[in-house]
Design a protein around this motif. Sequence first.
Motif, PDB file in Angstrom:
ATOM      1  N   VAL A 164       0.802  -1.242  -0.099  1.00 21.68           N
ATOM      2  CA  VAL A 164      -0.062   0.105  -0.064  1.00 21.68           C
ATOM      3  C   VAL A 164       0.906   1.376  -0.008  1.00 21.68           C
ATOM      4  O   VAL A 164       0.490   2.335  -0.815  1.00 21.68           O
ATOM      5  N   GLY A 165       2.111   0.878   0.834  1.00 22.33           N
ATOM      6  CA  GLY A 165       2.755   2.260   0.867  1.00 22.33           C
ATOM      7  C   GLY A 165       3.296   2.645  -0.560  1.00 22.33           C
ATOM      8  O   GLY A 165       3.290   3.981  -0.827  1.00 22.33           O
ATOM      9  N   MET A 166       3.635   1.826  -1.386  1.00 17.77           N
ATOM     10  CA  MET A 166       4.007   2.316  -2.548  1.00 17.77           C
ATOM     11  C   MET A 166       3.324   2.613  -3.607  1.00 17.77           C
ATOM     12  O   MET A 166       3.369   3.378  -4.488  1.00 17.77           O
ATOM     13  N   ALA A 167       1.906   1.842  -3.552  1.00 16.33           N
ATOM     14  CA  ALA A 167       0.666   2.040  -4.225  1.00 16.33           C
ATOM     15  C   ALA A 167       0.149   3.463  -4.177  1.00 16.33           C
ATOM     16  O   ALA A 167      -0.338   4.418  -5.123  1.00 16.33           O
ATOM     17  N   VAL A 168       0.128   3.876  -2.929  1.00 17.13           N
ATOM     18  CA  VAL A 168      -0.791   5.171  -2.559  1.00 17.13           C
ATOM     19  C   VAL A 168       0.031   6.220  -1.500  1.00 17.13           C
ATOM     20  O   VAL A 168       0.049   7.331  -1.798  1.00 17.13           O
ATOM     21  N   TYR A 169       0.440   5.571  -0.550  1.00 18.04           N
ATOM     22  CA  TYR A 169       1.081   6.663   0.439  1.00 18.04           C
ATOM     23  C   TYR A 169       2.065   7.466  -0.189  1.00 18.04           C
ATOM     24  O   TYR A 169       2.169   8.665   0.128  1.00 18.04           O
ATOM     25  N   HIS A 170       3.329   6.752  -0.747  1.00 18.64           N
ATOM     26  CA  HIS A 170       4.363   7.344  -1.153  1.00 18.64           C
ATOM     27  C   HIS A 170       3.997   8.547  -2.281  1.00 18.64           C
ATOM     28  O   HIS A 170       4.227   9.702  -2.065  1.00 18.64           O
ATOM     29  N   PRO A 171       3.220   8.225  -3.215  1.00 18.94           N
ATOM     30  CA  PRO A 171       2.570   8.928  -4.303  1.00 18.94           C
ATOM     31  C   PRO A 171       1.846  10.423  -3.678  1.00 18.94           C
ATOM     32  O   PRO A 171       2.004  11.246  -4.049  1.00 18.94           O
ATOM     33  N   VAL A 172       1.065  10.037  -2.542  1.00 18.58           N
ATOM     34  CA  VAL A 172       0.294  11.139  -1.935  1.00 18.58           C
ATOM     35  C   VAL A 172       1.296  12.191  -1.480  1.00 18.58           C
ATOM     36  O   VAL A 172       1.232  13.239  -1.588  1.00 18.58           O
ATOM     37  N   HIS A 173       2.426  11.774  -0.726  1.00 15.42           N
ATOM     38  CA  HIS A 173       3.538  12.728  -0.071  1.00 15.42           C
ATOM     39  C   HIS A 173       4.191  13.550  -1.545  1.00 15.42           C
ATOM     40  O   HIS A 173       4.537  14.427  -1.386  1.00 15.42           O
ATOM     41  N   ILE A 174       4.373  12.626  -2.480  1.00 16.04           N
ATOM     42  CA  ILE A 174       5.042  13.020  -3.549  1.00 16.04           C
ATOM     43  C   ILE A 174       4.135  14.272  -4.095  1.00 16.04           C
ATOM     44  O   ILE A 174       4.543  15.486  -4.474  1.00 16.04           O
ATOM     45  N   MET A 175       2.817  14.120  -4.454  1.00 15.30           N
ATOM     46  CA  MET A 175       2.086  15.128  -4.729  1.00 15.30           C
ATOM     47  C   MET A 175       1.968  16.291  -3.784  1.00 15.30           C
ATOM     48  O   MET A 175       1.617  17.314  -4.307  1.00 15.30           O
ATOM     49  N   ALA A 176       1.874  16.266  -2.624  1.00 17.19           N
ATOM     50  CA  ALA A 176       1.832  17.100  -1.634  1.00 17.19           C
ATOM     51  C   ALA A 176       3.196  17.925  -1.833  1.00 17.19           C
ATOM     52  O   ALA A 176       3.383  19.149  -1.640  1.00 17.19           O
ATOM     53  N   ALA A 177       4.434  17.618  -1.826  1.00 16.35           N
ATOM     54  CA  ALA A 177       5.805  18.014  -1.617  1.00 16.35           C
ATOM     55  C   ALA A 177       6.645  17.169  -2.614  1.00 16.35           C
ATOM     56  O   ALA A 177       6.990  15.984  -2.111  1.00 16.35           O
ATOM     57  N   PHE A 178       6.984  17.700  -3.969  1.00 16.51           N
ATOM     58  CA  PHE A 178       7.414  16.663  -4.853  1.00 16.51           C
ATOM     59  C   PHE A 178       9.004  16.553  -4.245  1.00 16.51           C
ATOM     60  O   PHE A 178       9.873  17.376  -3.912  1.00 16.51           O
TER      61      PHE A 178
END
Lengths: 269, 264
Positions: free
Chosen positions: B210-224
Amino acid sequence: MQAIKVEDLSKSFRIRQKEKGMRGSIKAIFSPRTEEIKAVNGISFEVEEGEMLAFIGPNGAGKSTTIKMLTGILYPDGGKVEVLGLDPTKRRKQLAYQIGTVFGQKEQLWTHLTPYDNFRFFGAIYDVPDKETEERIGELGELFELSAFINTPVRNLSLGQRIRCEIAASLIHRPKVLFLDEPTIGLDPVVKETVRSLIRQMNRELHTTIFLTSHDVGDIEKLCKRVIIVNDGQIVLDDSMEHLKYGDMPLEDIIVEIYRSEGKVTLES
Amino acid sequence: MSTAVKNQLRVCLLSVKYNIMKEMVNKVTFLTNILFMMLNNAAFIIQWSILFSLREDIGGYSMREVMLLWGLTASSFGLSRILFARVFTLHELIVSGKLDAYLVQPKNVLLSVMTSVTVTSAIGDFLYGIVLLCVFSFSIGRLFLFLLFTVTGALIITAFGLLVGSMSFWFVRTEMFGVHMFNCMISFATYPDGIFRGKARFLLYYIIPVGMAVYHPVHIMAAFDIGAFLWVLGYTVCIWAVAVCVFYRGLKRYSSSNLMEARI
């Protein structure tokens, strides 16, 4: 030239065994027991191009397992297989372009689509150009008399109509070898005869090699000149249909006798 | 692009097209499936609004980020089940010998199998994610990243489904395990990762991806963060490589069956 060459082919399955009742179920969790079943046990044979061969045997004799190894569905445990000069386990995709399969017990067509849409889809699967697919649908439609139901979803067709469509779909790419695994299962005598005459016509006009398994003596007698009988994974007879017929004794009785003898009765005996 | 790849893609797209055509036969059911899936997902907005009225910050996430998390989860799971839904019932094909039909075709078995089923309601999931992004945190750059991560998320979820489904080549009755793992992924993917610590966090990043599918991407979208971005892309490639290897290794053990079945 040989279309199929099989040498010392074998395949085993490990089957889980369980003692009866709940106690057996619990025991099976802690000490599972498996038994090896030899489905095909060192068979060898060859089939010439354009030949129509009946590959028969009682239930569980290893017929379907052999077909599945010849078409690349199953990996053999031992031996060598060549179909049209290709090893099905190593060159499954290349081989698939040149062979057709009809499994009477399993549908390959998409039941929610019409036969026409199915043929178009099969054309795409076999990389047949759209124009050629259209021409082929026309030819096969005429040959198999499909025009009355070619735009009816497959799920609404009768069994006979469906089998005709299954065979037509398997021919869309003009295969050189056609594997038929009980193609007339469940059909009425009239439709059976139609299917047989279509297979004969295909073999005569297109020189298609036919590898047929069937429990129907009519299929075997009316279509094939050569018969291989397997039992317990081994070939017990490989001879011409002419030899197999003996006086007035019905062919069905002869075949049953050979099945029952488990290979001990041969044509000579 | 080589002709073989083009032809393979054509067959996959035709397969998805015919699946959607099948669903569209019943127009009312088709549209209500999509609409009610979107409404079903939207119900959780109320739940999160109430929670955020009580606290400003939950696990390091604001309302906007939670909605981004929900949007990406919905779109990724949706895309995965629009294109590759068969992966989630792979055990059934293996156990009942239904792979035969794909093995006699001159095409890539895995791609043909994966694209052979489409779940209509997943279109609702996919659209819902995009609507959430547009409503709560739209920008052109974020939309681009969102679509890219929807694709990587769908690929990671599918690869995980493929790994779990392929277990059926070795073990019987793995379907419940598959269902639990899938539900586990959905459940965890809709909560901020900040609320998980220690072993739970390790589990969500390295076992259930789940971390790689959604958590990390959400953090990247918040602060690249370019490092994290490459990490997600690399992980997607790696999990796919492993899943494909496991599937083809298992395929050698495939034993087919003679059950009388129809392909529906």
